[in-house]
Design a protein around this motif. Structure first.
Motif, PDB file in Angstrom:
ATOM      1  N   GLY A 185      43.380  26.539  -2.323  1.00 55.09           N
ATOM      2  CA  GLY A 185      42.545  26.324  -3.499  1.00 55.09           C
ATOM      3  C   GLY A 185      43.364  26.258  -4.773  1.00 55.09           C
ATOM      4  O   GLY A 185      43.165  25.375  -5.613  1.00 55.09           O
ATOM      5  N   PHE A 218      36.827  20.741  -4.264  1.00 58.51           N
ATOM      6  CA  PHE A 218      37.573  22.001  -4.299  1.00 58.51           C
ATOM      7  C   PHE A 218      36.637  23.173  -4.003  1.00 58.51           C
ATOM      8  O   PHE A 218      36.925  24.007  -3.143  1.00 58.51           O
ATOM      9  CB  PHE A 218      38.221  22.155  -5.678  1.00 58.51           C
ATOM     10  CG  PHE A 218      38.578  23.563  -6.056  1.00 58.51           C
ATOM     11  CD1 PHE A 218      39.723  24.167  -5.571  1.00 58.51           C
ATOM     12  CD2 PHE A 218      37.764  24.294  -6.920  1.00 58.51           C
ATOM     13  CE1 PHE A 218      40.063  25.461  -5.927  1.00 58.51           C
ATOM     14  CE2 PHE A 218      38.097  25.586  -7.278  1.00 58.51           C
ATOM     15  CZ  PHE A 218      39.235  26.175  -6.789  1.00 58.51           C
ATOM     16  N   PHE A 266      45.712  23.085  -4.560  1.00 60.71           N
ATOM     17  CA  PHE A 266      44.890  21.878  -4.558  1.00 60.71           C
ATOM     18  C   PHE A 266      44.401  21.541  -5.954  1.00 60.71           C
ATOM     19  O   PHE A 266      44.525  20.402  -6.417  1.00 60.71           O
ATOM     20  CB  PHE A 266      43.691  22.072  -3.616  1.00 60.71           C
ATOM     21  CG  PHE A 266      42.666  20.984  -3.705  1.00 60.71           C
ATOM     22  CD1 PHE A 266      42.816  19.815  -2.985  1.00 60.71           C
ATOM     23  CD2 PHE A 266      41.556  21.125  -4.519  1.00 60.71           C
ATOM     24  CE1 PHE A 266      41.875  18.794  -3.066  1.00 60.71           C
ATOM     25  CE2 PHE A 266      40.607  20.123  -4.606  1.00 60.71           C
ATOM     26  CZ  PHE A 266      40.769  18.957  -3.886  1.00 60.71           C
ATOM     27  N   LEU A 267      43.819  22.506  -6.638  1.00 64.16           N
ATOM     28  CA  LEU A 267      43.228  22.242  -7.945  1.00 64.16           C
ATOM     29  C   LEU A 267      44.275  21.750  -8.940  1.00 64.16           C
ATOM     30  O   LEU A 267      44.071  20.747  -9.629  1.00 64.16           O
ATOM     31  CB  LEU A 267      42.527  23.500  -8.464  1.00 64.16           C
ATOM     32  CG  LEU A 267      41.666  23.312  -9.701  1.00 64.16           C
ATOM     33  CD1 LEU A 267      40.581  22.275  -9.466  1.00 64.16           C
ATOM     34  CD2 LEU A 267      41.044  24.639 -10.112  1.00 64.16           C
ATOM     35  N   GLN A 272      45.785  18.188  -7.650  1.00 70.38           N
ATOM     36  CA  GLN A 272      44.846  17.067  -7.721  1.00 70.38           C
ATOM     37  C   GLN A 272      44.515  16.696  -9.165  1.00 70.38           C
ATOM     38  O   GLN A 272      44.366  15.519  -9.491  1.00 70.38           O
ATOM     39  CB  GLN A 272      43.568  17.388  -6.935  1.00 70.38           C
ATOM     40  CG  GLN A 272      43.773  17.423  -5.443  1.00 70.38           C
ATOM     41  CD  GLN A 272      44.100  16.062  -4.859  1.00 70.38           C
ATOM     42  OE1 GLN A 272      43.612  15.033  -5.293  1.00 70.38           O
ATOM     43  NE2 GLN A 272      44.941  16.055  -3.845  1.00 70.38           N
TER      44      GLN A 272
END
Length: 181
Positions: A88, A68, A91-92, A95
């Motif tokens: 970002g 990341f 994604f964080l 995931q």
């Protein structure tokens, strides 16, 4: 440690490529429904799930966090700033959710953990990313989100084959530490 570094680099490369490719809609009638990024981003879930299977949830979290950080820095250089920030953020969250769900389903049938965790993670990622990156721009972000999610589901199903093949290479961690968070 070599596997973690490979995972971080694979994760960062996948996310940066996806952040660049999401700016390019498919040609013709599909332009309002899909971007090229829809076909690359699901590989991030494959990387996370293989790391989780081989090294456990803790190692998968390291790959996600380090991947990341690297991906956001590179995306700020190579992609649009709004896309880098949206990516970002989405994604964080997606995931880390994937890691937790996969870890809880790790003892189930081999396909259940990667399919369910990737499916739920993809839904969260798609909703967050497209609303942050494109809302208010006049671009067809709502249909891109629907097309993107559909492509992610298809890719999650498609990634089951390489996941199964690569399971022969990685040793599944059956007694992984409990998921945190």
């Amino acid at each position: 440690m070599k596997a973690i570094i490979f995972g971080v680099l694979a994760m960062a490369a996948t996310v940066v490529a996806s952040n660049i490719l999401v700016e390019y809609p498919l040609p013709g009638v599909l332009a309002d429904w899909l971007t090229y990024g829809a076909f690359t981003y699901p590989v991030a879930f494959l990387v996370t799930d293989l790391t989780n299977r081989a090294r456990g949830a803790g190692a998968a979290r390291i790959v996600v966090l380090a991947g990341f950080a690297l991906a956001v820095v590179l995306s700020l250089i190579f992609a649009d700033t709004r896309i880098a920030i949206a990516s970002g953020s989405a994604f964080l969250i997606a995931q880390m959710l994937d890691v937790t769900i996969f870890d809880k389903l790790r003892q189930a049938t081999w396909w259940k953990a990667p399919l369910v965790s990737s499916g739920i993670g993809s839904a969260v990622d798609t909703a967050l990313f497209f609303s942050i990156a494109f809302a208010g721009t006049g671009l067809p972000w709502d249909t891109w989100a629907l097309g993107d999610f559909t492509a992610k589901v298809i890719m999650a199903l498609t990634c089951l084959a390489p996941f199964r093949l690569l399971m022969a290479v990685v040793t599944p961690r059956l007694n992984a530490e409990p998921a945190q968070g």
